[in-house]
Design a protein around this motif. Structure first.
Motif, mmCIF file in Angstrom:
data_model
loop_
_atom_site.group_PDB
_atom_site.id
_atom_site.type_symbol
_atom_site.label_atom_id
_atom_site.label_comp_id
_atom_site.label_asym_id
_atom_site.label_seq_id
_atom_site.Cartn_x
_atom_site.Cartn_y
_atom_site.Cartn_z
ATOM 1 N N ARG A 83 -64.482 89.560 55.328
ATOM 2 C CA ARG A 83 -63.616 90.342 56.203
ATOM 3 C C ARG A 83 -62.371 89.513 56.510
ATOM 4 O O ARG A 83 -62.440 88.290 56.628
ATOM 5 C CB ARG A 83 -64.332 90.703 57.497
ATOM 6 N N TYR A 84 -61.246 90.203 56.658
ATOM 7 C CA TYR A 84 -59.992 89.499 56.922
ATOM 8 C C TYR A 84 -59.390 89.942 58.251
ATOM 9 O O TYR A 84 -59.457 91.113 58.634
ATOM 10 C CB TYR A 84 -58.986 89.760 55.800
ATOM 11 N N GLY A 85 -58.827 88.976 58.958
ATOM 12 C CA GLY A 85 -58.084 89.231 60.178
ATOM 13 C C GLY A 85 -56.750 88.514 60.092
ATOM 14 O O GLY A 85 -56.405 87.923 59.056
ATOM 15 N N ILE A 86 -55.988 88.534 61.181
ATOM 16 C CA ILE A 86 -54.694 87.845 61.211
ATOM 17 C C ILE A 86 -54.762 86.707 62.213
ATOM 18 O O ILE A 86 -54.977 86.920 63.406
ATOM 19 C CB ILE A 86 -53.554 88.808 61.581
ATOM 20 N N SER A 87 -54.607 85.499 61.700
ATOM 21 C CA SER A 87 -54.584 84.315 62.552
ATOM 22 C C SER A 87 -53.138 83.898 62.812
ATOM 23 O O SER A 87 -52.235 84.237 62.044
ATOM 24 C CB SER A 87 -55.345 83.160 61.885
ATOM 25 N N VAL A 88 -52.939 83.176 63.901
ATOM 26 C CA VAL A 88 -51.607 82.702 64.282
ATOM 27 C C VAL A 88 -51.653 81.183 64.432
ATOM 28 O O VAL A 88 -52.489 80.648 65.163
ATOM 29 C CB VAL A 88 -51.134 83.337 65.607
ATOM 30 N N PHE A 89 -50.742 80.490 63.738
ATOM 31 C CA PHE A 89 -50.658 79.033 63.810
ATOM 32 C C PHE A 89 -49.299 78.631 64.353
ATOM 33 O O PHE A 89 -48.262 79.045 63.828
ATOM 34 C CB PHE A 89 -50.867 78.410 62.433
ATOM 35 N N THR A 93 -47.428 73.084 68.596
ATOM 36 C CA THR A 93 -48.609 72.674 69.359
ATOM 37 C C THR A 93 -49.833 72.459 68.479
ATOM 38 O O THR A 93 -50.839 71.925 68.940
ATOM 39 C CB THR A 93 -48.954 73.737 70.416
ATOM 40 N N LEU A 94 -49.749 72.909 67.203
ATOM 41 C CA LEU A 94 -50.867 72.865 66.250
ATOM 42 C C LEU A 94 -52.051 73.707 66.740
ATOM 43 O O LEU A 94 -53.202 73.435 66.390
ATOM 44 C CB LEU A 94 -51.320 71.417 65.983
ATOM 45 N N CYS A 95 -51.749 74.725 67.554
ATOM 46 C CA CYS A 95 -52.798 75.598 68.083
ATOM 47 C C CYS A 95 -52.976 76.832 67.201
ATOM 48 O O CYS A 95 -52.023 77.300 66.566
ATOM 49 C CB CYS A 95 -52.448 76.032 69.509
ATOM 50 N N TRP A 96 -54.220 77.366 67.199
ATOM 51 C CA TRP A 96 -54.562 78.546 66.418
ATOM 52 C C TRP A 96 -55.084 79.649 67.339
ATOM 53 O O TRP A 96 -55.653 79.372 68.383
ATOM 54 C CB TRP A 96 -55.642 78.217 65.385
ATOM 55 N N ASP A 97 -54.898 80.894 66.907
ATOM 56 C CA ASP A 97 -55.413 82.023 67.661
ATOM 57 C C ASP A 97 -55.569 83.198 66.701
ATOM 58 O O ASP A 97 -55.064 83.162 65.573
ATOM 59 C CB ASP A 97 -54.464 82.391 68.804
ATOM 60 N N TRP A 98 -56.279 84.243 67.152
ATOM 61 C CA TRP A 98 -56.425 85.460 66.366
ATOM 62 C C TRP A 98 -55.648 86.587 67.013
ATOM 63 O O TRP A 98 -55.620 86.711 68.236
ATOM 64 C CB TRP A 98 -57.891 85.888 66.255
ATOM 65 N N VAL A 99 -54.983 87.406 66.202
ATOM 66 C CA VAL A 99 -54.342 88.629 66.684
ATOM 67 C C VAL A 99 -55.419 89.692 66.853
ATOM 68 O O VAL A 99 -56.386 89.742 66.084
ATOM 69 C CB VAL A 99 -53.271 89.106 65.677
#
Length: 345
Positions: A83-89, A93-99
């Motif tokens: 499954r695919y989602g959209i991550s944000v980098f 800050t080198l931080c990651w998150d999911w949309v």
């Protein structure tokens, strides 16, 4: 009590100073800030405010990646297709998150969907239904201010593996193939604000599995192949001038022998200097993707088939000669990257 029509942005502060205070808000605070009052809401969500922030240097470039969502349950059966989602980098800050997931596809994005960005918004288009593998015409726009998805007018027809790029509130697509695997030379423009499609002049050649990029005021459709020559990637590109509405063909624009999708780079910001990130380092020869984030570029890929997926940052000024600096990535964001784009929020 109704809010005054011309309420001050910030009580007892001059308008110019109040505007500068709001301009300096981090984009992650926009959603909450837009709830303070009607005027803040209208300002923060306006196109003019976005360009004011961009002009004054208070936007931030992040990478939005179409990325495999990891499965943590070791007892679950392996799936044939992740499954695919959209991550944000965020490269600062080198931080990651999911949309947030697209409401129509809560269990994963359409496979091989295309993404692009303009005016701080993320556009997701096309791909294959993850359940049936049928091509879809869906178009979605994600607003980072509201953190909500809006479904827009469908594509005029289904097409897969097409070139896509966006600029100044407009999305351009070209090439790819239809449901019968016939390569296409047609091109369209989607106006986000008007929510309408406009047909453009056709390219001179069919271009399946091509890559789209914006360089200045031009839409570049790089490489691809025609129906009768599947897998034989062209060295040429076709360029659409946004000011004249005309195409021109550029010989020897793509010197690599492989698929250009998601791995085209532009050295020094010059249109004649296209490069292939898959050839930049032995550590990203397989499944290479490169995303220009301003001063640096995020590059992902593997050294060989089956090798761990690596994530690297390289100084954009050094281009293909720059050394890839490996970065540590949380396990939740270590999955395969299929495609992506830079979003200036």
């Amino acid at each position: 009590m109704k809010e005054k029509e011309f309420a001050e942005l910030i009580p007892q502060l001059p308008e110019e100073l109040a505007l500068e205070c709001l301009t300096r808000l981090h984009y992650s605070a926009h959603r909450v800030s837009s709830l303070v009052c009607r005027r803040w809401c209208e300002l923060i969500r306006s196109r003019d405010f976005y360009y004011h922030r961009k002009q004054t240097g208070f936007t931030r470039k992040v990478a939005c990646l179409v990325q495999a969502i990891p499965v943590h349950d070791s007892d679950s059966k392996p799936v044939a297709q992740p499954r695919y989602g959209i991550s944000v980098f965020d490269p600062v800050t080198l931080c990651w998150d999911w949309v947030e997931p697209v409401p129509k596809y809560p269990d994963g994005l359409p496979l091989f969907c295309q993404v692009a960005s303009t005016e701080g918004k993320l556009i997701v288009m096309g791909g294959w239904n993850p359940a049936s593998w049928d091509p879809v015409k869906d178009v979605f726009v994600y607003d980072f201010t509201t953190r909500k998805w809006v479904q827009c007018a469908d594509m005029t027809s289904t097409r897969s593996f097409f070139a896509m790029a966006a600029v100044e509130g407009k999305v351009l697509i070209a090439g790819g193939h239809d449901e019968s695997k016939n390569a296409l030379n047609s091109a369209w423009l989607f106006d986000i604000k008007k929510n309408e499609w406009i047909e453009l002049t056709r390219m001179s050649e069919e271009r399946d599995e091509c890559e789209g990029i914006i360089i200045g005021s031009e839409f570049w459709v790089v490489s691809g192949y025609d129906t009768e020559s599947q897998g034989a990637f062209k060295k040429s590109a076709e360029v659409y001038d946004l000011s004249t509405g005309e195409w021109r063909r550029v010989k020897d624009a793509w010197r690599a022998s492989q698929c250009p999708r998601s791995c085209v780079g532009v050295m020094g910001g010059k249109s004649g200097n296209l490069m292939c990130w898959a050839e930049s380092d032995s550590g990203v020869r397989v499944g290479a993707c490169g995303f220009d984030l301003g001063d640096r570029t995020l590059v992902t890929g593997s050294a060989y088939q089956g090798a761990p997926h690596g994530f690297f940052l390289v100084d954009t000024k050094e281009g293909q000669n720059g050394k890839l600096g490996k970065i540590d990535v949380p396990v939740d964001f270590s999955g395969l990257v299929q495609s992506g784009c830079c979003v200036e929020i």
